[in-house]
Design a protein around this motif. Structure first.
Motif, short mmCIF file in Angstrom:
data_model
loop_
_atom_site.label_atom_id
_atom_site.label_comp_id
_atom_site.label_asym_id
_atom_site.label_seq_id
_atom_site.Cartn_x
_atom_site.Cartn_y
_atom_site.Cartn_z
N LEU A 31 11.87 11.77 -2.72
CA LEU A 31 10.93 11.48 -1.63
C LEU A 31 11.42 10.33 -0.76
O LEU A 31 11.21 10.32 0.45
CB LEU A 31 9.56 11.15 -2.19
CG LEU A 31 8.76 12.31 -2.79
CD1 LEU A 31 7.52 11.78 -3.50
CD2 LEU A 31 8.39 13.31 -1.72
N CYS A 32 12.06 9.34 -1.38
CA CYS A 32 12.46 8.14 -0.64
C CYS A 32 13.76 8.30 0.12
O CYS A 32 13.86 7.86 1.26
CB CYS A 32 12.58 6.95 -1.60
SG CYS A 32 10.98 6.39 -2.21
N VAL A 33 14.76 8.90 -0.50
CA VAL A 33 16.07 8.94 0.15
C VAL A 33 16.59 10.36 0.39
O VAL A 33 17.68 10.53 0.93
CB VAL A 33 17.13 8.12 -0.64
CG1 VAL A 33 16.76 6.66 -0.66
CG2 VAL A 33 17.33 8.65 -2.04
N LEU A 47 11.39 1.55 -2.29
CA LEU A 47 11.15 1.33 -0.87
C LEU A 47 11.97 0.16 -0.31
O LEU A 47 12.04 -0.01 0.90
CB LEU A 47 9.66 1.10 -0.61
CG LEU A 47 8.75 2.29 -0.90
CD1 LEU A 47 7.29 1.91 -0.66
CD2 LEU A 47 9.13 3.49 -0.05
N ASN A 48 12.57 -0.62 -1.20
CA ASN A 48 13.42 -1.73 -0.77
C ASN A 48 14.91 -1.42 -0.87
O ASN A 48 15.73 -2.29 -0.61
CB ASN A 48 13.09 -2.99 -1.58
CG ASN A 48 11.89 -3.70 -1.02
OD1 ASN A 48 12.01 -4.41 -0.05
ND2 ASN A 48 10.74 -3.48 -1.62
N GLU A 66 0.82 -1.21 0.00
CA GLU A 66 0.00 0.00 0.00
C GLU A 66 0.86 1.26 0.00
O GLU A 66 0.50 2.27 -0.62
CB GLU A 66 -0.94 0.00 1.20
CG GLU A 66 -2.03 -1.03 1.11
CD GLU A 66 -2.89 -1.14 2.37
OE1 GLU A 66 -2.72 -0.29 3.27
OE2 GLU A 66 -3.69 -2.07 2.45
N SER A 67 1.99 1.22 0.67
CA SER A 67 2.90 2.37 0.66
C SER A 67 3.43 2.61 -0.74
O SER A 67 3.53 3.76 -1.19
CB SER A 67 4.06 2.14 1.62
OG SER A 67 3.60 2.03 2.94
N ALA A 68 3.77 1.55 -1.44
CA ALA A 68 4.26 1.68 -2.82
C ALA A 68 3.16 2.21 -3.73
O ALA A 68 3.41 3.06 -4.60
CB ALA A 68 4.77 0.34 -3.33
N GLN A 69 1.93 1.75 -3.53
CA GLN A 69 0.81 2.25 -4.33
C GLN A 69 0.60 3.75 -4.08
O GLN A 69 0.40 4.52 -5.02
CB GLN A 69 -0.47 1.48 -3.99
CG GLN A 69 -0.46 0.04 -4.45
CD GLN A 69 -1.61 -0.77 -3.88
OE1 GLN A 69 -2.18 -0.44 -2.84
NE2 GLN A 69 -1.97 -1.85 -4.56
#
Length: 121
Positions: free
Chosen positions: A52-54, A112-113, A26-29
């Motif tokens: 946004l991610c890093v 996210l991974n 859901e976070s990835a979506q």
């Protein structure tokens, strides 16, 4: 003093959780929907997603690799219409083709991974 260090393990529990847990999916979506809604063009979207991610902009090599990965995800999405609906869920932004939205969700799951995202050194 806190030191971020990951111990080696021969069990894939963390990787399996990050890939398959409902919260991470859901976070990835949600991340894909946000990127698709806030920016236009693949280049801007790729930079925005990584920022946004890093918390930094991608290098030229990272941008090239992410663009190649996105193209591969688009090809896979085009060949699997049944999987597209499952991957996107209820997070498809208006005006975006489902296969494209699915490719962005897959790319968001990849981001996210990243070890840089998970450990925040």
């Amino acid at each position: 003093m806190c030191v971020v260090r990951r111990e080696r393990s021969n069990t894939p529990l963390q990787a399996l959780t990050l890939l398959n847990d409902a919260v991470f999916v859901e976070s990835a979506q949600a991340l894909a929907k946000r990127v698709l809604s806030e920016k236009t063009g693949d280049g801007e979207r790729l930079s925005h997603a990584l920022r946004l991610c890093v918390g930094r902009t991608p290098t030229a090599i990272e941008r090239e690799r992410l663009a190649k990965l996105l193209a591969e995800f688009r090809t896979l999405s085009d060949n699997s219409p049944d999987g597209v609906a499952k991957l996107v869920g209820d997070h498809k932004p208006p005006g975006v083709p489902p296969a494209d939205a699915a490719a962005w969700v897959a790319l968001a799951r990849t981001l996210l991974n990243l070890d840089e995202f998970v450990t925040r050194e």
